[in-house]
Design an enzyme around this catalytic site. Structure first.
Site, short mmCIF file in Angstrom:
data_model
loop_
_atom_site.label_atom_id
_atom_site.label_comp_id
_atom_site.label_asym_id
_atom_site.label_seq_id
_atom_site.Cartn_x
_atom_site.Cartn_y
_atom_site.Cartn_z
N LEU A 178 0.82 -1.21 0.00
CA LEU A 178 0.00 0.00 0.00
C LEU A 178 0.85 1.26 0.00
O LEU A 178 0.41 2.31 -0.48
CB LEU A 178 -0.92 0.01 1.23
CG LEU A 178 -1.97 -1.09 1.31
CD1 LEU A 178 -2.70 -1.03 2.64
CD2 LEU A 178 -2.96 -0.98 0.14
N ALA A 182 9.45 6.52 5.51
CA ALA A 182 10.87 6.73 5.77
C ALA A 182 11.51 5.49 6.40
O ALA A 182 12.64 5.16 6.11
CB ALA A 182 11.05 7.94 6.70
N LYS A 201 1.89 -2.71 8.92
CA LYS A 201 3.06 -1.83 8.86
C LYS A 201 4.26 -2.59 9.38
O LYS A 201 4.29 -3.03 10.53
CB LYS A 201 2.82 -0.57 9.69
CG LYS A 201 3.98 0.41 9.62
CD LYS A 201 3.66 1.69 10.38
CE LYS A 201 4.82 2.68 10.28
NZ LYS A 201 4.53 3.93 11.03
N ASP A 301 3.47 14.85 14.18
CA ASP A 301 3.67 14.72 12.73
C ASP A 301 2.33 14.70 12.00
O ASP A 301 2.11 13.90 11.10
CB ASP A 301 4.46 13.45 12.42
CG ASP A 301 5.06 13.48 11.00
OD1 ASP A 301 5.22 14.58 10.46
OD2 ASP A 301 5.33 12.40 10.45
#
Length: 485
Positions: A178, A182, A201, A301
């Site tokens: 997907l 970083a 992830k 972030d």
């Protein structure tokens, strides 16, 4: 018409021949079934192949979107007393199970659907009447009872599961990639039993040290920071963690899968978002940030890339994700790490270069940049505007230069201006933002409550006097003198 061999009898180890415009065309093979404890002599009336070798000699290449197995002769694999003991055959349904695959994408999973009265089992687990499971490589299929192991499925499509930990490839089917960040990759995965989609992830711990020259994230304990944060969260606008596999080399987080992609893609596809759409998304974002700040968490972030959408509908649920730079902030503690995405980072972070301290107000600044971006499709700070973006950010120097701002309300622009203030002490709190005139919109609140399935606290309808006092008609852009520090 030319005499073309029957498609069901032209089975080869290399594939299955079929007829297209009177010409034999070989279909790609995506899977293969092997006999296990079956006395195979034929494959029924439609697939007559004589096999006299022992168990595992029989194989059937799968290339169509549906493969039927059962007692009836018109199944792709027809089973009778020649193949199984009579007591087993009597428990097999006319159509016992189906194996199906969406051929639009070879990375789509293969499903087994139970159509039997007495059950179909995969690796000893009951599929259940009219239920489905995902078939993975080397899965064993049993008929009517877990002991009657009859077939073994081989996956012949490219798949990355073999390189992953056993806990991953035994539990999930790993599909397409997907995205890649970083220091992590994200794949679409499916729970083999429930068939539910998730986003996995994968973070390689050794990449973190390479990613940060200052070695800020090289400590393996920091890799688990995101994991610990995700485990503690439960809010409709914050991504939930389903599972976690922690290995010496990598951490694998199984997260909610959001079909609508990220907010940045939505903005790019539409060039910019309407004020109505922006308000609905922003209201959900603010409630997510309020929840995080209440839990003592600063995201650090926030940006459109890290805001995920449930689906492609114009009005959809939104969730904040990616807590790799987040940190629990206990009472009296300070944040010192220089982090965040340059265009969205607060001025105090740049000014202090990570040596000083800053507060959760950095998230308020980022919210201001996100709202600016949604409404205009552009960034408030950019190197393309003449001076370096970092200098613009430090002085909070920005203008509503895009032509679209002419149609944006003064209350929206004033809210952006209040959030993009260089002095963090002058920025509004998240509660102050939620009580702003622009967000106190009854229709937007109603839509958000329906999407979030909860009653929103701290947000109410704006009164007539609020609108009159908003100076909507005269507010155009931040006064120059307040844009400097």
């Amino acid at each position: 018409m030319a005499n073309v061999p029957d498609t069901q009898t032209q089975t080869q180890q290399s594939g299955v021949w079929t007829q297209v415009d009177s010409q034999p065309v070989e279909k790609p093979i995506w899977g293969r079934l092997y006999a296990k404890n079956l006395k195979i002599k034929s494959l029924g009336t439609k697939n007559a192949i004589t096999l006299i070798q022992p168990t595992w000699s029989f194989s059937y290449d799968l290339c169509n979107d549906v493969f039927k197995v059962g007692r009836d002769d018109d199944n792709d694999l027809s089973l009778n007393k020649d193949h199984l003991p009579t007591k087993v055959v009597s428990r097999i349904s006319k159509v016992h199970f189906l194996i199906v695959k969406d051929l639009q994408d070879q990375k789509n999973p293969v499903y087994i659907i139970d159509e039997s009265r007495n059950g179909t089992f995969v690796n000893g687990n009951l599929v259940g009447p009219h239920n489905k499971m995902i078939l993975k490589n080397d899965d064993v299929i049993a008929l009517s009872h877990p002991q009657y192991k009859s077939l073994v499925y081989k996956d012949l499509t490219p798949n990355e599961a073999g390189t992953l930990p056993t806990e991953i490839h035994e539990t999930y089917y790993v599909s397409k990639k997907l995205g890649k960040g970083a220091y992590g990759e994200v794949h679409l995965v499916y729970d083999a039993k429930t068939c539910k989609a998730y986003a996995m992830k994968a973070v390689a711990k050794n990449q973190l040290a390479e990613w940060s020259k200052k070695n800020l994230l090289s400590d393996p304990k920091r890799v688990m920071n995101e994991v610990n944060i995700m485990k503690s969260l439960d809010h409709p606008c914050v991504i939930k963690m389903h599972d976690i596999v922690n290995k010496p080399e990598s951490v694998f987080m199984i997260l909610e899968f959001m079909k609508g992609g990220d907010l940045l893609s939505r903005i790019i596809n539409h060039k910019y978002l309407s004020e109505e759409a922006s308000k609905l998304f922003f209201l959900q974002m603010c409630h997510a940030v309020k929840y995080l700040h209440t839990k003592g968490i600063t995201h650090r972030d926030l940006k459109p890339d890290n805001i995920l959408l449930e689906d492609d509908r114009p009005e959809t649920l939104l969730k904040v994700s990616d807590f790799g730079l987040s940190k629990f902030v206990n009472k009296g503690s300070i944040l010192r790490t220089l982090c965040g995405t340059p265009q969205y980072v607060a001025p105090e972070i740049l000014i202090k270069s990570g040596c000083g301290s800053y507060t959760p107000k950095v998230d308020i600044w980022s919210l201001g940049v996100v709202l600016f971006t949604m409404l205009s499709g552009s960034l408030p700070f950019s190197d393309e505007y003449g001076t370096p973006a970092t200098e613009q950010i430090k002085r909070a120097k920005f203008t509503f230069r895009h032509h679209v701002w002419k149609s944006v309300s003064g209350t929206a622009k004033k809210l952006i201006y209040d959030m993009l203030t260089a002095d963090p002490n002058s920025r509004p709190s998240i509660d102050k933002i939620l009580s702003s005139t622009w967000l106190r919109d009854a229709e937007t609140i109603k839509k958000a409550e329906k999407l979030m399935n909860m009653k929103l606290i701290g947000t109410k309808k704006a009164s007539c006097s609020d609108v009159e006092n908003s100076n909507e008609q005269i507010f155009a852009e931040p006064p120059r003198k307040r844009a400097r520090k």
